[in-house]
Design a protein around this motif. Sequence first.
Motif, PDB file in Angstrom:
ATOM      1  N   SER A 254     -10.683   4.456   1.459  1.00  0.00           N
ATOM      2  CA  SER A 254     -11.322   3.264   1.904  1.00  0.00           C
ATOM      3  C   SER A 254     -12.493   2.851   1.244  1.00  0.00           C
ATOM      4  O   SER A 254     -13.305   3.749   0.591  1.00  0.00           O
ATOM      5  CB  SER A 254     -11.801   3.223   3.294  1.00  0.00           C
ATOM      6  OG  SER A 254     -10.652   3.604   4.193  1.00  0.00           O
TER       7      SER A 254
ATOM      8  N   LEU B 220       0.885  -1.336  -0.143  1.00  0.00           N
ATOM      9  CA  LEU B 220      -0.066   0.013   0.023  1.00  0.00           C
ATOM     10  C   LEU B 220       0.771   1.197   0.067  1.00  0.00           C
ATOM     11  O   LEU B 220       0.242   2.259  -0.455  1.00  0.00           O
ATOM     12  CB  LEU B 220      -0.958   0.205   1.295  1.00  0.00           C
ATOM     13  CG  LEU B 220      -2.093  -0.915   1.046  1.00  0.00           C
ATOM     14  CD1 LEU B 220      -3.106  -0.893   2.471  1.00  0.00           C
ATOM     15  CD2 LEU B 220      -2.980  -0.766  -0.100  1.00  0.00           C
ATOM     16  N   THR B 221       2.100   1.286   0.520  1.00  0.00           N
ATOM     17  CA  THR B 221       2.824   2.426   0.838  1.00  0.00           C
ATOM     18  C   THR B 221       3.831   2.458  -0.628  1.00  0.00           C
ATOM     19  O   THR B 221       4.452   3.681  -0.909  1.00  0.00           O
ATOM     20  CB  THR B 221       3.459   2.449   1.971  1.00  0.00           C
ATOM     21  OG1 THR B 221       4.564   1.185   2.060  1.00  0.00           O
ATOM     22  CG2 THR B 221       2.620   2.537   3.112  1.00  0.00           C
TER      23      THR B 221
ATOM     24  N   MET C 144      -6.242   2.688   1.895  1.00  0.00           N
ATOM     25  CA  MET C 144      -4.929   2.870   1.042  1.00  0.00           C
ATOM     26  C   MET C 144      -4.502   4.440   1.527  1.00  0.00           C
ATOM     27  O   MET C 144      -5.200   5.227   1.184  1.00  0.00           O
ATOM     28  CB  MET C 144      -5.359   2.847  -0.312  1.00  0.00           C
ATOM     29  CG  MET C 144      -4.117   3.099  -1.276  1.00  0.00           C
ATOM     30  SD  MET C 144      -4.481   2.862  -3.069  1.00  0.00           S
ATOM     31  CE  MET C 144      -5.035   4.659  -3.414  1.00  0.00           C
ATOM     32  N   ARG C 145      -3.265   4.422   2.123  1.00  0.00           N
ATOM     33  CA  ARG C 145      -2.865   5.968   2.545  1.00  0.00           C
ATOM     34  C   ARG C 145      -2.344   6.382   1.024  1.00  0.00           C
ATOM     35  O   ARG C 145      -1.404   5.888   0.634  1.00  0.00           O
ATOM     36  CB  ARG C 145      -1.636   5.642   3.396  1.00  0.00           C
ATOM     37  CG  ARG C 145      -1.397   7.095   4.154  1.00  0.00           C
ATOM     38  CD  ARG C 145      -0.340   6.665   5.017  1.00  0.00           C
ATOM     39  NE  ARG C 145      -0.069   8.186   5.757  1.00  0.00           N
ATOM     40  CZ  ARG C 145      -0.477   8.032   7.059  1.00  0.00           C
ATOM     41  NH1 ARG C 145      -0.530   7.219   7.818  1.00  0.00           N
ATOM     42  NH2 ARG C 145      -0.117   9.245   7.570  1.00  0.00           N
TER      43      ARG C 145
ATOM     44  N   SER D  86      -4.185   7.514  -7.224  1.00  0.00           N
ATOM     45  CA  SER D  86      -3.216   6.735  -7.852  1.00  0.00           C
ATOM     46  C   SER D  86      -2.791   7.009  -9.124  1.00  0.00           C
ATOM     47  O   SER D  86      -3.687   7.339 -10.020  1.00  0.00           O
ATOM     48  CB  SER D  86      -3.668   5.166  -7.627  1.00  0.00           C
ATOM     49  OG  SER D  86      -2.730   4.552  -8.275  1.00  0.00           O
TER      50      SER D  86
ATOM     51  N   LEU E 115       3.660   5.344  -3.243  1.00  0.00           N
ATOM     52  CA  LEU E 115       2.768   6.522  -2.800  1.00  0.00           C
ATOM     53  C   LEU E 115       3.398   7.951  -2.834  1.00  0.00           C
ATOM     54  O   LEU E 115       3.046   8.776  -3.214  1.00  0.00           O
ATOM     55  CB  LEU E 115       1.917   6.215  -1.513  1.00  0.00           C
ATOM     56  CG  LEU E 115       1.036   5.211  -1.537  1.00  0.00           C
ATOM     57  CD1 LEU E 115       0.307   4.986  -0.331  1.00  0.00           C
ATOM     58  CD2 LEU E 115       0.025   5.223  -2.734  1.00  0.00           C
TER      59      LEU E 115
END
Length: 197
Positions: A116, A6-7, A107-108, A42, A10
């Motif tokens: 979310s 997830l990171t 998802m940060r 994203s 980013l």
Amino acid sequence: MPSDKLTTGLYAESSWLTGQLLIAMPTMPDPRFARSVIYICSHGPNGAMGLVVNRLYGEVQFRGLMQQLNIKVSGNVPDLPVHYGGPVESGRGFVLHSSDYLAEGAMRIDDSVALSATVEILQALVNGEGPVRSMMALGYTGWGAGQLDAEMQANGWLTAEADDEILFGPEIETKWERALAKIGINASMLSGDAGHA
């Protein structure tokens, strides 16, 4: 190398637009995106995904949506607006929110914003246990590999830094003008109706 998927990426190189606002030019040929402001959740070599933050999803309201999902709503839960996130998967819900709430599946996007798409965040919002700031959207905006880059080169979009008021603030009608003002542009000077020499 980070193991958390997830990171990864980013905080990617500056050419990627993750965490930025896309602001439609007045000459935007697609009426679905006229005067739209999109938050890019994203963006990478395989394409991009974002949510329109300045358009409501018709007359849909949060309470009614929760009832359809069989989520019990108490009397003190505000009837939050539901946004039109974009034309892709319009029946799918997303919650863009402050990163003070990071449950499983979130998802940060950057230090202050997360995304979310779970029933759990909806339940948390209903219970008053969710993020401090949030925006509910149905559907999203998506681009294939290189598609957003091509639209940028064709002057379809401007970009600006995101801020909480444009993402989560209630004054939806003025978000396009305020996003332009962030980059020093007066909307009246960008009229798409101007004559051509």
